[in-house]
Design a protein around this motif. Sequence first.
Motif, PDB file in Angstrom:
ATOM      1  N   GLY A  36      -0.661   2.348   8.983  1.00 58.93           N
ATOM      2  CA  GLY A  36      -0.294   2.891   7.544  1.00 58.93           C
ATOM      3  C   GLY A  36       0.818   3.689   7.717  1.00 58.93           C
ATOM      4  O   GLY A  36       0.968   4.551   6.666  1.00 58.93           O
ATOM      5  N   ALA A  37       1.831   3.546   8.544  1.00 59.29           N
ATOM      6  CA  ALA A  37       3.104   4.315   8.677  1.00 59.29           C
ATOM      7  C   ALA A  37       3.970   4.017   7.850  1.00 59.29           C
ATOM      8  O   ALA A  37       4.930   4.561   7.308  1.00 59.29           O
ATOM      9  N   THR A  38       4.071   2.595   7.745  1.00 57.57           N
ATOM     10  CA  THR A  38       5.110   1.945   6.860  1.00 57.57           C
ATOM     11  C   THR A  38       4.608   1.263   5.689  1.00 57.57           C
ATOM     12  O   THR A  38       3.323   0.765   5.525  1.00 57.57           O
ATOM     13  N   PHE A  39       5.359   1.475   4.567  1.00 54.42           N
ATOM     14  CA  PHE A  39       4.793   1.113   3.319  1.00 54.42           C
ATOM     15  C   PHE A  39       5.748   0.706   2.192  1.00 54.42           C
ATOM     16  O   PHE A  39       7.054   1.159   2.463  1.00 54.42           O
ATOM     17  N   ILE A  40       5.475   0.170   1.121  1.00 52.48           N
ATOM     18  CA  ILE A  40       6.447   0.010   0.300  1.00 52.48           C
ATOM     19  C   ILE A  40       6.016   0.929  -0.893  1.00 52.48           C
ATOM     20  O   ILE A  40       5.016   1.154  -1.621  1.00 52.48           O
ATOM     21  N   SER A  41       7.211   1.777  -1.332  1.00 57.44           N
ATOM     22  CA  SER A  41       6.851   3.098  -2.258  1.00 57.44           C
ATOM     23  C   SER A  41       6.743   2.090  -3.580  1.00 57.44           C
ATOM     24  O   SER A  41       6.976   1.207  -3.808  1.00 57.44           O
ATOM     25  N   PRO A  42       6.068   2.878  -4.731  1.00 57.69           N
ATOM     26  CA  PRO A  42       5.956   2.443  -5.972  1.00 57.69           C
ATOM     27  C   PRO A  42       7.351   1.918  -6.708  1.00 57.69           C
ATOM     28  O   PRO A  42       7.102   1.109  -7.419  1.00 57.69           O
ATOM     29  N   ASP A  43       8.364   2.417  -6.080  1.00 64.05           N
ATOM     30  CA  ASP A  43       9.725   1.950  -6.751  1.00 64.05           C
ATOM     31  C   ASP A  43      10.540   0.749  -5.976  1.00 64.05           C
ATOM     32  O   ASP A  43      11.339   0.711  -5.861  1.00 64.05           O
TER      33      ASP A  43
ATOM     34  N   LYS B  27      -3.914  14.987   2.650  1.00 73.77           N
ATOM     35  CA  LYS B  27      -4.300  15.186   1.333  1.00 73.77           C
ATOM     36  C   LYS B  27      -3.816  13.878   0.535  1.00 73.77           C
ATOM     37  O   LYS B  27      -4.502  13.539  -0.383  1.00 73.77           O
ATOM     38  N   THR B  28      -2.602  13.469   0.646  1.00 75.06           N
ATOM     39  CA  THR B  28      -1.975  12.426  -0.052  1.00 75.06           C
ATOM     40  C   THR B  28      -2.138  10.951   0.320  1.00 75.06           C
ATOM     41  O   THR B  28      -1.621  10.286  -0.175  1.00 75.06           O
ATOM     42  N   PHE B  29      -2.842  11.070   1.661  1.00 79.78           N
ATOM     43  CA  PHE B  29      -3.245   9.243   1.957  1.00 79.78           C
ATOM     44  C   PHE B  29      -4.021   8.680   1.106  1.00 79.78           C
ATOM     45  O   PHE B  29      -5.121   9.155   0.557  1.00 79.78           O
ATOM     46  N   GLY B  30      -3.497   7.537   0.604  1.00 80.89           N
ATOM     47  CA  GLY B  30      -4.262   6.786  -0.235  1.00 80.89           C
ATOM     48  C   GLY B  30      -4.001   6.906  -1.744  1.00 80.89           C
ATOM     49  O   GLY B  30      -4.599   6.271  -2.597  1.00 80.89           O
ATOM     50  N   GLN B  31      -3.000   7.821  -2.075  1.00 78.91           N
ATOM     51  CA  GLN B  31      -2.547   8.134  -3.608  1.00 78.91           C
ATOM     52  C   GLN B  31      -2.198   6.851  -4.157  1.00 78.91           C
ATOM     53  O   GLN B  31      -2.250   6.495  -5.196  1.00 78.91           O
ATOM     54  N   TYR B  32      -1.028   6.188  -3.549  1.00 81.09           N
ATOM     55  CA  TYR B  32      -0.615   4.968  -3.880  1.00 81.09           C
ATOM     56  C   TYR B  32      -0.775   3.605  -3.195  1.00 81.09           C
ATOM     57  O   TYR B  32      -0.688   2.798  -3.675  1.00 81.09           O
ATOM     58  N   GLY B  33      -1.369   3.807  -1.982  1.00 81.84           N
ATOM     59  CA  GLY B  33      -1.796   2.807  -1.142  1.00 81.84           C
ATOM     60  C   GLY B  33      -2.163   3.145   0.169  1.00 81.84           C
ATOM     61  O   GLY B  33      -2.419   4.467   0.315  1.00 81.84           O
ATOM     62  N   HIS B  34      -2.213   2.373   1.249  1.00 84.56           N
ATOM     63  CA  HIS B  34      -2.703   2.954   2.623  1.00 84.56           C
ATOM     64  C   HIS B  34      -1.496   3.624   3.344  1.00 84.56           C
ATOM     65  O   HIS B  34      -1.144   3.040   4.283  1.00 84.56           O
ATOM     66  N   TYR B  35      -1.134   4.690   2.937  1.00 86.51           N
ATOM     67  CA  TYR B  35       0.018   5.522   3.353  1.00 86.51           C
ATOM     68  C   TYR B  35      -0.001   7.062   2.837  1.00 86.51           C
ATOM     69  O   TYR B  35      -0.724   7.043   1.726  1.00 86.51           O
ATOM     70  N   ARG B  36       0.552   7.730   3.554  1.00 83.20           N
ATOM     71  CA  ARG B  36       0.795   9.351   3.199  1.00 83.20           C
ATOM     72  C   ARG B  36       1.601   9.189   2.062  1.00 83.20           C
ATOM     73  O   ARG B  36       2.799   9.360   2.397  1.00 83.20           O
ATOM     74  N   ALA B  37       1.223   9.653   0.557  1.00 82.19           N
ATOM     75  CA  ALA B  37       2.367   9.372  -0.300  1.00 82.19           C
ATOM     76  C   ALA B  37       3.271  10.647  -0.092  1.00 82.19           C
ATOM     77  O   ALA B  37       4.472  10.542  -0.617  1.00 82.19           O
ATOM     78  N   ALA B  38       3.080  11.661   0.368  1.00 82.59           N
ATOM     79  CA  ALA B  38       3.753  12.885   0.705  1.00 82.59           C
ATOM     80  C   ALA B  38       4.982  12.602   1.528  1.00 82.59           C
ATOM     81  O   ALA B  38       6.264  13.176   1.055  1.00 82.59           O
TER      82      ALA B  38
END
Lengths: 244, 162
Positions: free
Chosen positions: A132-139, B34-45
């Motif tokens: 879960g290190a790479t992701f698509i941000s909400p934008d 803290k912010t892990f999972g806030q928007y998805g399977h990642y650290r939102a911070a």
Amino acid sequence: MNITRRHILLLLPAAAVAWKSMLAGTPEDSPNYNMSEHWWGMLIDISKCIGCGNCVRACQTENDLPDGFFRTWVERYHRSNWSLENPEVISPDGGKEGFPSVPDDPSGEYFFVPKMCNHCADSPCTQVCPVGATFISPDGVVLIDQRYCMGCGYCVQACPYGCRYIHPTKKVADKCTLCYHRITKGLTTACCEACPTGARQLADLKNPKDPIHEFLKTHTVQVLKPQLATGAKTFYNDLDGSVR
Amino acid sequence: MNGFKDAGHLFRFAGLFVVAFLVFWVVRGFVVPKTFGQYGHYRAAAIAEYAARPVKFAGHQACEACHTDIASTKAGGPHARVNCEACHGALAKHAEDPTSLTPAKPDTAVLCARCHTASAAKPKNFPQVDPAEHSGGAPCQTCHNPHSPVIGATLAAKGGAQ
């Protein structure tokens, strides 16, 4: 009051729930920027690219990239007049310092193709990350949490566009962030800022006033490797059929 | 209560599970950011961390706020949409505090040639020259104002080539 084992058994879960809600924290606010109002992409107009390498240099400056590693680079294609197969592609040092000269009256077609992360809406790189290190941000920007990344390199292999690399000193995956630190401040990306011909345009697909919408309607715009259905958001105008 | 006769070992075992689950829950609370999972399977911070990085290219709006003369020189010419930092380089430091950094004047022999050297790979409608042949070695700004390079238009834009 005597605290019995029964009391403790009841209190423990309650304490855990309280602790959990305390740890959840609050979202970090970025003033004047609301992620839900944007969906970022990029428009690259091949017919305007002169292969000067300004974008490559600007990207390296803005993002402190190590030598020989590129978040964006420029390729020069040379395809024959009779076949789209096997074009000759060069990109000396990412096109950073320009390209060797071409014959004045060349056979076939020469053109430049700037490449960068396509910020795919269904990106293969985020799907393969085991931690879960790479992701698509909400934008809509594909980012890497470099504190989480363990450098396994799965994403580097998964990206069909070759846009990722393992950072030589940090030993974690690295890639184009679409200058996230700039676009959240209302600026355009470093490569767009430095492009002298306007061949690159940052596009906000959620903004109805963005000129990208008119452009997409009036031009034959393509993405790279559409057959992979990655939802690529780097749009190419005037893309030659030989480009891979 | 006869049904629970001799069932103590089952309750003890169930209790063990409950305790293990609680320990797992509490430990997880500590180790998951803290912010892990806030928007998805990642650290939102991580998003905010990216947003907080420093900017190096100030952006043409920042340049034009002070250098209005150059902006107006550029406006009518073919370089109107060439941003300042495309030629002058990243100057956010100068934009923040103009005295801290005086931008060096770019060498036109290198700078102009980078874009305008003729090549069959460039779009046909892009102005291209063979620099040596075109100027005979004279620097570009002898004839052209880099901010508004059409000759003739240059005369009106006095002092633009700075």
